[in-house]
Scaffold this motif. Structure first.
Motif, PDB file in Angstrom:
ATOM      1  N   GLN A 165       8.923  -8.748  -2.701  1.00 23.99           N
ATOM      2  CA  GLN A 165       7.098  -8.906  -2.144  1.00 23.99           C
ATOM      3  C   GLN A 165       6.579  -9.524  -2.883  1.00 23.99           C
ATOM      4  O   GLN A 165       5.411 -10.250  -2.272  1.00 23.99           O
ATOM      5  CB  GLN A 165       6.387  -7.538  -2.249  1.00 23.99           C
TER       6      GLN A 165
ATOM      7  N   HIS B 266       3.088 -12.087  -1.884  1.00 19.18           N
ATOM      8  CA  HIS B 266       1.936 -12.640  -2.499  1.00 19.18           C
ATOM      9  C   HIS B 266       1.793 -14.090  -2.455  1.00 19.18           C
ATOM     10  O   HIS B 266       0.837 -14.535  -2.456  1.00 19.18           O
ATOM     11  CB  HIS B 266       2.072 -11.994  -3.910  1.00 19.18           C
TER      12      HIS B 266
ATOM     13  N   TYR C  31      -7.304  -3.812  -4.800  1.00 19.14           N
ATOM     14  CA  TYR C  31      -7.519  -3.526  -3.589  1.00 19.14           C
ATOM     15  C   TYR C  31      -8.256  -2.716  -2.858  1.00 19.14           C
ATOM     16  O   TYR C  31      -7.645  -1.994  -2.613  1.00 19.14           O
ATOM     17  CB  TYR C  31      -5.532  -3.534  -2.441  1.00 19.14           C
TER      18      TYR C  31
ATOM     19  N   ILE D 141      -7.581   0.455  -3.991  1.00 23.84           N
ATOM     20  CA  ILE D 141      -7.114   2.340  -3.405  1.00 23.84           C
ATOM     21  C   ILE D 141      -7.425   3.475  -4.074  1.00 23.84           C
ATOM     22  O   ILE D 141      -7.833   3.438  -5.062  1.00 23.84           O
ATOM     23  CB  ILE D 141      -5.138   2.144  -4.856  1.00 23.84           C
TER      24      ILE D 141
ATOM     25  N   CYS E  80      -5.535  -8.439 -10.092  1.00 23.71           N
ATOM     26  CA  CYS E  80      -4.077  -7.930 -10.581  1.00 23.71           C
ATOM     27  C   CYS E  80      -3.632  -9.789 -10.461  1.00 23.71           C
ATOM     28  O   CYS E  80      -3.764 -10.244  -9.289  1.00 23.71           O
ATOM     29  CB  CYS E  80      -3.681  -7.310  -8.866  1.00 23.71           C
TER      30      CYS E  80
ATOM     31  N   ARG F 114      -0.513 -10.520 -10.930  1.00 27.70           N
ATOM     32  CA  ARG F 114       0.852 -10.755 -10.759  1.00 27.70           C
ATOM     33  C   ARG F 114       0.440 -11.495  -8.890  1.00 27.70           C
ATOM     34  O   ARG F 114       1.093 -12.578  -8.628  1.00 27.70           O
ATOM     35  CB  ARG F 114       1.597 -10.200  -9.999  1.00 27.70           C
ATOM     36  N   SER F 115      -0.520 -10.671  -8.484  1.00 23.68           N
ATOM     37  CA  SER F 115      -0.640 -10.672  -6.741  1.00 23.68           C
ATOM     38  C   SER F 115      -1.209 -12.061  -6.112  1.00 23.68           C
ATOM     39  O   SER F 115      -1.508 -13.145  -5.155  1.00 23.68           O
ATOM     40  CB  SER F 115      -0.845  -9.794  -6.072  1.00 23.68           C
TER      41      SER F 115
ATOM     42  N   GLY G 250       5.331  -1.798  -9.708  1.00 20.91           N
ATOM     43  CA  GLY G 250       5.567  -2.750  -9.258  1.00 20.91           C
ATOM     44  C   GLY G 250       5.033  -3.945 -10.214  1.00 20.91           C
ATOM     45  O   GLY G 250       6.537  -4.507 -10.503  1.00 20.91           O
ATOM     46  N   ALA G 251       3.772  -4.221  -9.983  1.00 24.49           N
ATOM     47  CA  ALA G 251       4.565  -5.554 -11.610  1.00 24.49           C
ATOM     48  C   ALA G 251       3.486  -5.306 -12.355  1.00 24.49           C
ATOM     49  O   ALA G 251       3.259  -5.287 -13.649  1.00 24.49           O
ATOM     50  CB  ALA G 251       4.659  -6.846 -11.243  1.00 24.49           C
ATOM     51  N   LEU G 252       1.792  -4.806 -12.203  1.00 23.05           N
ATOM     52  CA  LEU G 252       0.323  -5.211 -12.873  1.00 23.05           C
ATOM     53  C   LEU G 252       0.647  -3.593 -13.553  1.00 23.05           C
ATOM     54  O   LEU G 252      -0.405  -3.914 -15.198  1.00 23.05           O
ATOM     55  CB  LEU G 252      -0.261  -6.060 -12.453  1.00 23.05           C
ATOM     56  N   ARG G 253       0.444  -2.555 -12.682  1.00 25.21           N
ATOM     57  CA  ARG G 253       0.333  -2.064 -13.855  1.00 25.21           C
ATOM     58  C   ARG G 253       0.721  -1.196 -14.420  1.00 25.21           C
ATOM     59  O   ARG G 253      -0.125  -0.381 -15.304  1.00 25.21           O
ATOM     60  CB  ARG G 253       0.198  -0.289 -12.212  1.00 25.21           C
ATOM     61  N   PRO G 254       2.112  -0.879 -14.279  1.00 22.43           N
ATOM     62  CA  PRO G 254       3.056  -0.646 -15.783  1.00 22.43           C
ATOM     63  C   PRO G 254       2.304  -0.737 -17.199  1.00 22.43           C
ATOM     64  O   PRO G 254       1.840  -0.571 -17.308  1.00 22.43           O
ATOM     65  CB  PRO G 254       4.196  -0.895 -15.738  1.00 22.43           C
TER      66      PRO G 254
ATOM     67  N   GLU H  19       9.642  -4.019 -11.048  1.00 21.88           N
ATOM     68  CA  GLU H  19       9.863  -4.227  -9.604  1.00 21.88           C
ATOM     69  C   GLU H  19      10.402  -5.381  -9.780  1.00 21.88           C
ATOM     70  O   GLU H  19      11.151  -5.900  -8.873  1.00 21.88           O
ATOM     71  CB  GLU H  19       9.679  -3.186  -8.267  1.00 21.88           C
ATOM     72  N   PHE H  20       9.439  -6.035  -9.543  1.00 29.88           N
ATOM     73  CA  PHE H  20       9.165  -7.684  -9.806  1.00 29.88           C
ATOM     74  C   PHE H  20       8.337  -8.577  -9.478  1.00 29.88           C
ATOM     75  O   PHE H  20       7.860  -9.357  -9.449  1.00 29.88           O
ATOM     76  CB  PHE H  20       8.394  -7.820  -7.991  1.00 29.88           C
TER      77      PHE H  20
ATOM     78  N   MET I  98       2.420   6.278  -9.126  1.00 30.28           N
ATOM     79  CA  MET I  98       1.487   5.158  -9.442  1.00 30.28           C
ATOM     80  C   MET I  98       0.634   4.135  -8.305  1.00 30.28           C
ATOM     81  O   MET I  98       0.539   3.752  -8.652  1.00 30.28           O
ATOM     82  CB  MET I  98       1.978   4.884 -10.776  1.00 30.28           C
ATOM     83  N   HIS I  99       1.792   4.606  -6.885  1.00 23.69           N
ATOM     84  CA  HIS I  99       1.237   2.859  -6.624  1.00 23.69           C
ATOM     85  C   HIS I  99      -0.151   4.010  -5.675  1.00 23.69           C
ATOM     86  O   HIS I  99      -1.261   3.284  -5.860  1.00 23.69           O
ATOM     87  CB  HIS I  99       2.484   3.146  -5.370  1.00 23.69           C
TER      88      HIS I  99
HETATM   89 FE1  CFM Z   1      -0.920  -5.671  -8.197  1.00 22.71          FE
HETATM   90 FE2  CFM Z   1      -0.915  -3.629  -6.668  1.00 22.71          FE
HETATM   91 FE3  CFM Z   1       0.395  -4.061  -8.310  1.00 22.71          FE
HETATM   92 FE4  CFM Z   1       1.221  -5.352  -6.577  1.00 22.71          FE
HETATM   93 FE5  CFM Z   1       2.163  -3.076  -5.333  1.00 22.71          FE
HETATM   94 FE6  CFM Z   1       0.085  -2.190  -5.111  1.00 22.71          FE
HETATM   95 FE7  CFM Z   1       2.290  -1.695  -7.098  1.00 22.71          FE
HETATM   96 MO1  CFM Z   1       2.494  -1.433  -5.080  1.00 22.71          MO
HETATM   97  S1  CFM Z   1      -1.096  -5.750  -5.798  1.00 22.71           S
HETATM   98  S2  CFM Z   1       1.385  -6.110  -8.285  1.00 22.71           S
HETATM   99  S3  CFM Z   1       2.644  -5.517  -4.783  1.00 22.71           S
HETATM  100  S4  CFM Z   1      -1.128  -3.843  -8.546  1.00 22.71           S
HETATM  101  S5  CFM Z   1       1.064  -2.128  -3.369  1.00 22.71           S
HETATM  102  S6  CFM Z   1      -1.625  -1.884  -5.607  1.00 22.71           S
HETATM  103  S7  CFM Z   1       0.422  -0.537  -6.328  1.00 22.71           S
HETATM  104  S8  CFM Z   1       3.819  -2.139  -6.550  1.00 22.71           S
HETATM  105  S9  CFM Z   1       1.966  -2.577  -9.618  1.00 22.71           S
END
Ligand code: CFM
Length: 479
Positions: free
Chosen positions: A190, A194, A225, A227, A271, A273-274, A352-356, A376-377, A437-438
Motif C-alpha cells: 500500500q 500513499h 485519519y 481512526i 503519519c 509514512r503516508s 503498518g509502518a508508523l504505529r509500531p 508491513e510496509f 492496532m489498526h
Molecule cells: Fe500511517 Fe495509518 Fe500506519 Fe498507514 Fe495503514 Fe492505518 Fe496502519 Mo492500518 S496511514 S502507516 S496504511 S498510521 S490503515 S491509520 S493502521 S496499516 S500503521
C-alpha cells in the motif's frame, strides 16, 4: 526476564528461519534483525521490497493505500473504485475513519461507489462508462464537491485514459475530478498507493484555492485519519495550545482544506509514512516548514507539544505550558489506575509502518515493554526512526510471514500481541491477549489526551480479562 541479548535474538531468528528452504531463509534473514540502535550503518532491516511468492504476507496494495488510506477519508468528495466491483466492495467501510456530516448529502465516506466493470468494459474500454458514472454522481449528489477516480488493476492493464476523462468531466461538471493511478499491481505494498495519492493531490488539488482569513497560528494536521476519532482528539490539543487548525489531512477532512492548506505556517505530520511526500512538496513549492510529532501517550504528547510550540511565539508557548499543566492530573490518574495492572507486561507488535514506532511510548508510560516489533510496509527511514526508540536486542521483523510471527510469539511469550484482524484469531487460539492496532478493535480514539485513557483501559481489558483464566497457553504444558 530481560529482553534477549542480540546474540540470543539472532539464535532465535536462525532457528525459526531454519524451517525454510535455504534460499528463502537467506532472503528472509535480511528482513529480521536484533535491534542495534547504535549500529554504525543505521538500521539494517531490509524493507520495502517485494514479498516472497509462496509465503503469506498481510500487506495491502496500492489501491488500498490510495483509496482506503489517503483519499477515502475526504468526506465531501465521491471516491469511485474504478474497475470491477470486488475491490470497493470488499474494502467497504473496513477502515474506521470517522467523519461528521449527513450521509449522502455532504458526506460520502460510508458509501461504496464503483464503476462495476463487466467483461465488455475490459474488452472495449471503460472510459465512456467512467464519464457516465461521474455525471450520474453529480446528478444524484449535487452537494458533492469533487470526485476522485481510484484505479483498480484492470484500468492500467487495458490502458484506459482516465486522465482525459477526468479533464473533460471536470470541465463539464465544473468541479475537480481527480484521476489516481493507484492500480494494485504497482509497487510492493500500500505504500506506493500513499505516494501516488499524494502526487495526485500535489498535481490537481494543492494550492488551487485562496483563503480570505489567515493568522500567524494556522497549522495543518497531516497524516491523521481520524481512526475512532483520533484526529478530533489531536485537534483538541492543538487548539488548547492556541493554534488554528485549518486543515485535517485527511480524517474528517474536506476538499477545500486540501485546496487551501498551502497558506499554513507549519505542517504537523503524524503519519510520516503516508504523507511525508505532500509535506516535502509544500516545503519546496511554498516554503512551508513541517515537523513530525507523536500524540500517543503522555511522554510523547508533552514532548511533541513543546516541540510544536517552539515554532511559535511566547503566547503559544505559555498556552502550551498551561495546557500541559491542565492535562497532568488526568495523565496521573490514568497511570495510577492502570500502571499497576500493566507494569512489566511484554508486548509484540505488527502494524503498518508508523504505529509500531509511535505507540512504543504509550506502552512505556504504562510500564509495559516492547519485545518484538514489525511493520508491513515501512521503508528504511521508518526503521531507522523505530530502531532508536527501542532497546538493543529487540527483534525487528519486516513484512513477516504468518509462520514467522507465530514462531516468534511462541518463543518470546508476550503478554499481549498487537496487530490486525488477519492475525487476531490465530493468537486468540494460542490463548494470547490481542488488540487490533489498526481499527483499535472498534474502540478509540487512542491519540491525544482522551485517547490515552481509552488506550490504557483497552490494554488492561485485553490482558487482564478473566476470559483467559480457563485457558492454558500451549507452552505452559510443554512438559
Ligand atoms: Fe500511517 Fe495509518 Fe500506519 Fe498507514 Fe495503514 Fe492505518 Fe496502519 Mo492500518 S496511514 S502507516 S496504511 S498510521 S490503515 S491509520 S493502521 S496499516 S500503521
Amino acid at each position: 526476564p530481560p529482553v534477549q541479548t542480540p546474540a540470543q535474538t539472532q539464535a532465535m531468528i536462525d532457528e525459526v528461519l531454519s524451517a525454510y528452504p535455504p534460499k528463502v531463509a537467506k532472503a528472509r534473514a535480511k528482513h529480521i534483525k536484533p535491534n542495534d540502535p547504535e549500529g554504525s550503518k543505521g538500521c539494517e532491516v531490509k524493507s520495502n521490497i517485494k514479498s516472497r511468492p509462496g509465503v503469506m504476507t498481510i500487506r495491502g496494495c496500492a489501491y488500498a493505500g490510495s483509496k482506503g488510506v489517503v483519499w477515502g477519508p475526504i468526506k465531501d468528495m465521491v471516491h469511485i473504485s474504478h474497475g470491477p466491483v470486488g475491490c470497493g466492495q470488499y474494502s467497504w467501510a473496513s477502515r474506521r475513519n470517522y467523519s461528521r456530516g449527513t450521509c449522502g448529502v455532504d458526506n460520502f465516506v460510508t458509501f461504496q461507489f464503483t464503476s462495476d466493470f463487466q467483461e465488455r468494459d475490459i474488452v472495449f474500454g471503460g472510459d465512456k462508462k467512467l464519464a457516465a458514472t461521474c455525471k450520474e454522481i453529480a446528478e444524484l449528489f449535487p452537494l458533492a464537491k469533487g470526485i476522485s477516480i481510484q484505479s483498480e488493476c484492470p484500468i492500467g492493464l487495458i490502458g484506459d485514459d482516465i486522465d482525459a476523462v477526468a479533464r473533460a468531466t471536470s470541465k463539464e461538471l465544473d468541479m475537480p475530478v481527480v484521476p489516481v493511478k493507484c492500480e494494485g499491481f504497482r509497487g510492493v505494498s500500500q505504500s506506493l498507493g500513499h505516494h501516488v495519492a499524494n502526487d495526485a493531490i500535489r498535481d490537481i488539488v494543492l494550492g488551487t484555492r485562496e483563503t480570505t482569513k489567515q493568522t500567524p497560528y494556522d497549522v495543518a494536521l497531516i497524516g491523521d485519519y481520524n481512526i475512532g476519532g483520533d484526529a478530533w482528539a489531536s485537534r483538541r490539543i492543538l487548539e488548547n495550545m492556541g493554534l488554528r487548525v485549518v486543515a485535517q489531512w485527511s480524517g474528517d477532512g474536506t476538499l477545500n482544506e486540501l485546496c487551501s492548506s498551502h497558506h499554513v505556517k507549519l505542517n504537523l505530520i503524524h503519519c510520516y509514512r503516508s504523507m511525508n511526500y505532500i509535506c516535502t512538496t509544500m516545503e519546496e513549492r511554498f516554503g512551508t516548514p513541517w515537523m513530525e510529532f507523536n500524540f500517543f501517550g503522555p511522554t510523547k504528547i508533552v514532548e511533541s507539544m513543546r516541540k510544536i510550540a517552539s515554532y511559535f511565539d511566547d503566547a503559544i508557548k505559555e498556552k502550551t505550558e498551561a495546557a500541559i499543566k491542565s492535562y497532568q492530573p488526568f495523565f496521573d490518574q490514568v497511570i495510577n489506575e492502570y500502571r499497576p495492572r500493566l507494569e512489566s507486561k511484554r508486548v509484540m507488535l505488527l502494524v503498518g509502518a508508523l504505529r509500531p514506532r509511535h505507540t512504543i511510548g504509550a506502552y512505556e508510560d504504562l510500564g509495559m515493554e516492547i519485545i518484538g516489533i514489525g511493520c508491513e510496509f515501512a521503508h528504511k527511514d521508518d526503521y531507522t526512526r523505530t530502531s532508536l526508540e527501542l532497546g538493543e536486542g529487540v527483534v525487528l521483523y519486516d513484512d513477516p510471514t504468518a509462520y514467522e510471527l507465530e514462531e516468534f510469539a511462541r518463543r518470546l511469550k508476550p503478554d499481549l500481541m498487537g496487530a490486525g484482524v488477519k492475525e487476531k484469531y490465530v493468537f486468540h487460539k494460542m490463548a494470547l491477549p490481542f488488540r487490533q492496532m489498526h481499527s483499535w478493535d472498534y474502540s478509540g480514539p487512542y491519540h491525544g489526551v482522551d485517547g490515552f485513557a481509552v488506550f490504557a483501559r483497552d490494554m488492561d481489558i485485553a490482558i487482564n480479562s478473566p476470559t483467559w483464566n480457563p485457558f492454558q497457553a500451549p507452552w505452559s504444558n510443554a512438559a
